[in-house]
Design a protein around this motif. Structure first.
Motif, PDB file in Angstrom:
ATOM      1  N   MET A  63     134.347  31.771 150.929  1.00  0.00           N
ATOM      2  CA  MET A  63     134.624  30.481 151.558  1.00  0.00           C
ATOM      3  C   MET A  63     133.576  29.392 150.953  1.00  0.00           C
ATOM      4  O   MET A  63     132.450  30.041 150.708  1.00  0.00           O
ATOM      5  N   THR A  64     133.990  28.205 150.774  1.00  0.00           N
ATOM      6  CA  THR A  64     132.964  27.194 150.320  1.00  0.00           C
ATOM      7  C   THR A  64     132.196  26.628 151.799  1.00  0.00           C
ATOM      8  O   THR A  64     132.516  27.220 152.835  1.00  0.00           O
ATOM      9  N   GLY A  65     131.364  25.835 151.383  1.00  0.00           N
ATOM     10  CA  GLY A  65     130.214  25.296 152.404  1.00  0.00           C
ATOM     11  C   GLY A  65     131.229  24.736 153.401  1.00  0.00           C
ATOM     12  O   GLY A  65     130.964  24.776 154.686  1.00  0.00           O
ATOM     13  N   SER A  66     132.153  23.879 153.067  1.00  0.00           N
ATOM     14  CA  SER A  66     132.778  23.002 154.131  1.00  0.00           C
ATOM     15  C   SER A  66     133.727  23.781 154.785  1.00  0.00           C
ATOM     16  O   SER A  66     133.987  23.615 156.022  1.00  0.00           O
ATOM     17  N   GLN A  67     134.604  24.880 154.261  1.00  0.00           N
ATOM     18  CA  GLN A  67     135.227  25.783 155.018  1.00  0.00           C
ATOM     19  C   GLN A  67     134.560  26.715 155.941  1.00  0.00           C
ATOM     20  O   GLN A  67     135.025  26.812 157.102  1.00  0.00           O
ATOM     21  N   LEU A  68     133.402  27.050 155.587  1.00  0.00           N
ATOM     22  CA  LEU A  68     132.521  27.719 156.261  1.00  0.00           C
ATOM     23  C   LEU A  68     132.181  27.017 157.479  1.00  0.00           C
ATOM     24  O   LEU A  68     132.248  27.461 158.653  1.00  0.00           O
ATOM     25  N   LEU A  69     131.997  25.855 157.190  1.00  0.00           N
ATOM     26  CA  LEU A  69     131.594  24.863 158.468  1.00  0.00           C
ATOM     27  C   LEU A  69     132.503  24.552 159.486  1.00  0.00           C
ATOM     28  O   LEU A  69     132.313  24.700 160.686  1.00  0.00           O
ATOM     29  N   PHE A  70     133.996  24.096 158.776  1.00  0.00           N
ATOM     30  CA  PHE A  70     134.997  23.660 159.714  1.00  0.00           C
ATOM     31  C   PHE A  70     135.829  24.805 160.429  1.00  0.00           C
ATOM     32  O   PHE A  70     135.891  24.665 161.504  1.00  0.00           O
ATOM     33  N   ARG A  71     135.953  25.839 159.840  1.00  0.00           N
ATOM     34  CA  ARG A  71     136.620  27.045 160.181  1.00  0.00           C
ATOM     35  C   ARG A  71     136.060  28.131 160.661  1.00  0.00           C
ATOM     36  O   ARG A  71     136.776  28.910 161.536  1.00  0.00           O
ATOM     37  N   ILE A  72     134.568  28.231 160.589  1.00  0.00           N
ATOM     38  CA  ILE A  72     133.813  29.284 161.241  1.00  0.00           C
ATOM     39  C   ILE A  72     132.690  28.945 162.379  1.00  0.00           C
ATOM     40  O   ILE A  72     132.583  29.257 163.371  1.00  0.00           O
ATOM     41  N   GLU A  73     131.921  28.192 161.667  1.00  0.00           N
ATOM     42  CA  GLU A  73     130.564  27.778 162.570  1.00  0.00           C
ATOM     43  C   GLU A  73     130.993  26.953 163.477  1.00  0.00           C
ATOM     44  O   GLU A  73     130.770  27.064 164.750  1.00  0.00           O
ATOM     45  N   LEU A  74     131.559  25.843 163.405  1.00  0.00           N
ATOM     46  CA  LEU A  74     132.073  24.860 164.275  1.00  0.00           C
ATOM     47  C   LEU A  74     132.802  25.511 165.592  1.00  0.00           C
ATOM     48  O   LEU A  74     132.492  25.327 166.757  1.00  0.00           O
TER      49      LEU A  74
ATOM     50  N   GLY B 183     142.247  36.603 161.225  1.00  0.00           N
ATOM     51  CA  GLY B 183     143.133  36.092 160.129  1.00  0.00           C
ATOM     52  C   GLY B 183     142.550  34.788 159.376  1.00  0.00           C
ATOM     53  O   GLY B 183     143.068  34.327 158.499  1.00  0.00           O
ATOM     54  N   VAL B 184     141.307  34.157 159.900  1.00  0.00           N
ATOM     55  CA  VAL B 184     140.905  33.157 159.331  1.00  0.00           C
ATOM     56  C   VAL B 184     139.994  33.469 158.061  1.00  0.00           C
ATOM     57  O   VAL B 184     140.128  32.849 157.041  1.00  0.00           O
TER      58      VAL B 184
END
Length: 234
Positions: free
Chosen positions: A129-140, A230-231
């Motif tokens: 995952m890219t940084g933005s994907q990690l931020l919006f799909r996982i961390e947030l 699933g994410v």
């Protein structure tokens, strides 16, 4: 007549709800100060705290500074801003409330981001995952409950603290309380305090309901919803 009975009589008198000094007008002023201040605080605090939490750098300093800000009396800040800016605008009230709302927003958002399940975060990073994907799909999504708790706390505190604006000659429900003190009408003082308390409780309830509605993890846990695995494996 007891203070409670007198306050109830004051609140149920129709003439106290209309006009420039009525409850409706003061409520609108109160919501204006609270809403604008909270909105500005969100714009300032959340992007900074989320970014620092995502990269894990500089957050400790930001949290410590925001915690120091909690110790500064809001009325003292309001008085200084009133002297510096003047009473010709609403900015002294808005700025002081923004400064009051920022600390819990920064602290909760940063801690929420750093306390996101590191195993899940590392697994997502390992999946490419890219940084933005990690931020919006996982961390947030993982940090949302704590972030929203900070937002809810700030909202309730701002609503309650906006009452102080009346002591500096501005509007809001606090004007009902100060007018009661000036006229030595205890029933009006109690009625004004009750209105502020009820409004704070309503705000708390609304934000709790919004949390249940907006929490992405709660939606994922509903029957038929896409699980977090699933994410990680779309």
């Amino acid at each position: 007549m007891s203070a409670v009975t007198g306050a109830w009589h004051w609140l149920t008198t129709k003439s106290h709800w209309t006009g420039s000094d009525g409850v409706v007008h003061r409520l609108v002023e109160h919501l204006y100060f609270s809403g604008v201040s909270l909105g500005i605080a969100l714009v300032i605090a959340l992007p900074m705290a989320v970014t620092l939490g995502h990269f894990g750098k500089g957050g400790g300093l930001a949290v410590n500074v925001s915690n120091i800000g909690r110790a500064v009396p809001t009325f003292a800040v309001l008085t200084l801003l009133l002297v510096a800016i003047g009473s010709g605008s609403d900015w002294p009230v808005i700025i002081s409330l923004v400064l009051f709302a920022v600390p819990p927003l920064i602290t909760n958002a940063y801690v929420g981001m750093r306390e996101a399940d590191r195993d899940v975060v590392e697994a997502a990073r390992g999946m490419g995952m890219t940084g933005s994907q990690l931020l919006f799909r996982i961390e947030l999504p993982l940090a949302f409950p704590l972030i929203w708790t900070g937002i809810r706390s700030a909202a309730v505190q701002v609503v309650a603290t906006a009452t102080l604006a009346a002591m500096a000659g501005f509007g809001g429900l606090g004007r009902i309380i100060t007018a009661g003190f000036n006229r030595q009408i205890t029933a009006q003082v109690v009625a004004g305090a009750a209105l502020v308390a009820v409004l704070a409780l309503l705000v708390e309830g609304v934000f709790l309901a919004l949390q249940r509605l907006l929490d992405p993890m709660r939606r994922r846990n509903r029957p038929g919803a896409k699980p977090l695995s699933g994410v990680l494996n779309p």
